[in-house]
Design a protein around this motif. Structure first.
Motif, short mmCIF file in Angstrom:
data_model
loop_
_atom_site.label_atom_id
_atom_site.label_comp_id
_atom_site.label_asym_id
_atom_site.label_seq_id
_atom_site.Cartn_x
_atom_site.Cartn_y
_atom_site.Cartn_z
N PHE A 55 0.79 -1.23 0.00
CA PHE A 55 0.00 0.00 0.00
C PHE A 55 0.82 1.28 0.00
O PHE A 55 0.27 2.36 -0.17
N GLY A 56 2.13 1.17 0.21
CA GLY A 56 2.98 2.35 0.17
C GLY A 56 3.00 3.16 1.44
O GLY A 56 3.73 4.16 1.53
N THR A 57 2.22 2.78 2.43
CA THR A 57 2.28 3.41 3.74
C THR A 57 3.26 2.64 4.61
O THR A 57 3.10 1.44 4.82
N GLU A 58 4.29 3.32 5.07
CA GLU A 58 5.34 2.67 5.87
C GLU A 58 4.78 2.34 7.26
O GLU A 58 4.35 3.24 7.98
N VAL A 59 4.80 1.06 7.62
CA VAL A 59 4.19 0.61 8.87
C VAL A 59 5.25 0.18 9.86
O VAL A 59 6.02 -0.76 9.60
N GLY A 60 5.31 0.87 10.99
CA GLY A 60 6.14 0.46 12.11
C GLY A 60 5.24 -0.04 13.23
O GLY A 60 4.03 0.17 13.23
N VAL A 61 5.83 -0.72 14.20
CA VAL A 61 5.06 -1.35 15.27
C VAL A 61 5.54 -0.87 16.63
O VAL A 61 6.74 -0.74 16.88
N ILE A 62 4.58 -0.60 17.50
CA ILE A 62 4.84 -0.27 18.90
C ILE A 62 4.39 -1.45 19.75
O ILE A 62 3.24 -1.91 19.61
N VAL A 63 5.27 -1.96 20.57
CA VAL A 63 4.90 -3.00 21.53
C VAL A 63 4.44 -2.30 22.81
O VAL A 63 5.16 -1.47 23.37
N ALA A 64 3.25 -2.64 23.25
CA ALA A 64 2.68 -1.98 24.43
C ALA A 64 2.40 -2.99 25.53
O ALA A 64 1.80 -4.04 25.29
N SER A 65 2.82 -2.65 26.72
CA SER A 65 2.45 -3.43 27.89
C SER A 65 1.17 -2.85 28.48
O SER A 65 0.73 -1.75 28.12
N SER A 66 0.56 -3.59 29.38
CA SER A 66 -0.70 -3.16 29.98
C SER A 66 -0.51 -2.86 31.46
O SER A 66 0.16 -3.61 32.17
N ARG A 67 -1.13 -1.80 31.89
CA ARG A 67 -1.12 -1.47 33.32
C ARG A 67 -1.84 -2.53 34.15
O ARG A 67 -1.65 -2.60 35.37
N MET A 68 -2.66 -3.34 33.49
CA MET A 68 -3.43 -4.35 34.20
C MET A 68 -2.62 -5.61 34.49
O MET A 68 -3.07 -6.48 35.23
N ARG A 69 -1.41 -5.69 33.91
CA ARG A 69 -0.57 -6.87 34.10
C ARG A 69 0.61 -6.54 35.02
O ARG A 69 0.93 -5.38 35.27
#
Length: 355
Positions: free
Chosen positions: A133-147
């Motif tokens: 699609f031409g949109t550069e996709v990066g990823v954020i790893v998120a932790s949860s406050r509930m864990r």
């Protein structure tokens, strides 16, 4: 007459920095996944009305219950890949040249054999979606406050193994879920691991809770960006501290209204934050629940907060500069914003000079 002069916000190059994996789903996709899984969805996930809940624990509980119901429909690697692909396709259609999608792989680990394959599936899908699609996709790893905070350290170490600048890499580490839960300081060690690996620090803060909690997030998690951060406007000294530290705010107007933080769009302090000099990147957060994607947030800035096209272009530039896009993508998008603004607005007649 004014409407005829407006440039198309879908062609404005921009970066989308605050989008959650499950919350990015199209409603039609959720319905397909639910049917395939034999799951009966709550009516609130099937109607066209955006979620509206009161601020407070009861409102958050309803939001979280609906979010969990949607997440429970994701049952396979193919489902996960579909969500990433469609998120990238939708963002590409809205002019986003950079998408940074946020996921807690813990939630999907049982489907695919662990948190490592869960993350690697998303990263591979992000790389392929970028090509498609031409949109550069990066990823954020998120932790949860509930864990437990120890789980956050595990996720930070996993994220650190996949750090990078290009598509299909991890670019940041976040902390999400109910701001009122958990001890912020207990997550500092996880964020230190992420920072040492070169990951951006992008915790949530400053939506459900106000300046005091934001001060804790700043002190313990050293954010590069704040997910939300709108409540900083309540404390000018804190806002100055945020700006002095170069922290960008990922402002999500639809979320603020849906979760009862502000009663209506006009009360979201977008104009106040921008006028104060804050770096603001608009985001959609969870369009599945809040009923509007990224362009709708720009439309709100235009129609509710009175941003003209030059100011909207500045918002787009802020989002691009606050992103972790590659240098090539950043330069291309910024050039595109300049071109968008330099082009004659529809109906202004500047391109009609005869022969």
């Amino acid at each position: 007459m004014r409407d005829a002069m407006l440039r198309d916000l879908r062609t404005l190059p921009k970066a989308h920095l605050h989008l959650h994996f499950t919350g990015s789903m199209r409603q039609s996709t959720l319905e397909d996944l639910a049917q395939n899984a034999g799951v009966r969805l709550p009516p609130a996930l099937l109607d066209s009305d955006p979620l509206r809940v009161p601020a407070g624990a009861r409102g958050w509980f309803r939001f979280q219950r609906l979010y969990d119901a949607a997440r429970a429909c994701v049952r396979s690697e193919a489902d996960m890949r579909r969500i990433v692909f469609e998120a990238a396709e939708d963002d590409a259609g809205e002019g986003s040249g950079r998408l940074e999608i946020q996921i807690d792989p813990t939630s999907y680990a049982p489907l695919v054999g662990g948190i490592t394959p869960a993350l690697e599936i998303v990263l591979d899908a992000a790389r392929l979606a970028t090509e498609a699609f031409g949109t550069e996709v990066g990823v954020i790893v998120a932790s949860s406050r509930m864990r437990h905070p120890l789980e956050a350290r595990t996720l930070a170490r996993l994220a650190a193994q996949h750090v990078g600048e290009g598509p299909g890499t991890v670019i940041g580490f976040g902390l999400s879920n109910d701001e009122r839960r958990g001890d912020t300081s207990a997550f500092a060690a996880a964020f230190a691991i992420a920072r040492r690996a070169g990951l951006a620090s992008v915790p949530h803060g400053g939506e459900l809770l106000g300046p005091a909690h934001l001060g804790e997030v700043l002190g313990h998690l050293a954010p590069d960006r704040l997910g939300h951060g709108v409540r900083a406007v309540e404390d000018p000294a804190l806002l100055e501290r945020i700006m002095a530290a170069g922290v960008a705010l990922e402002v999500n107007p639809a979320s603020n209204v849906s979760l009862g933080v502000y009663a209506q769009d006009a009360l979201v302090p977008l104009r106040a934050l921008v006028d104060a000099g804050a770096v603001v990147a608009l985001g959609a957060d969870d369009p599945l629940l809040f009923g509007s994607r990224l362009v709708a947030q720009y439309e709100t800035a235009r129609t509710v907060h009175g941003f003209d096209d030059a100011a909207l272009a500045d918002l787009a530039r802020s989002s691009i500069r606050a992103s972790r896009a590659s240098s090539t993508t950043r330069a291309r998008l910024l050039t595109g914003v300049d071109a968008w603004l330099a082009a004659p607005a529809p109906g202004d007649g500047s391109g009609d000079h005869g022969v």
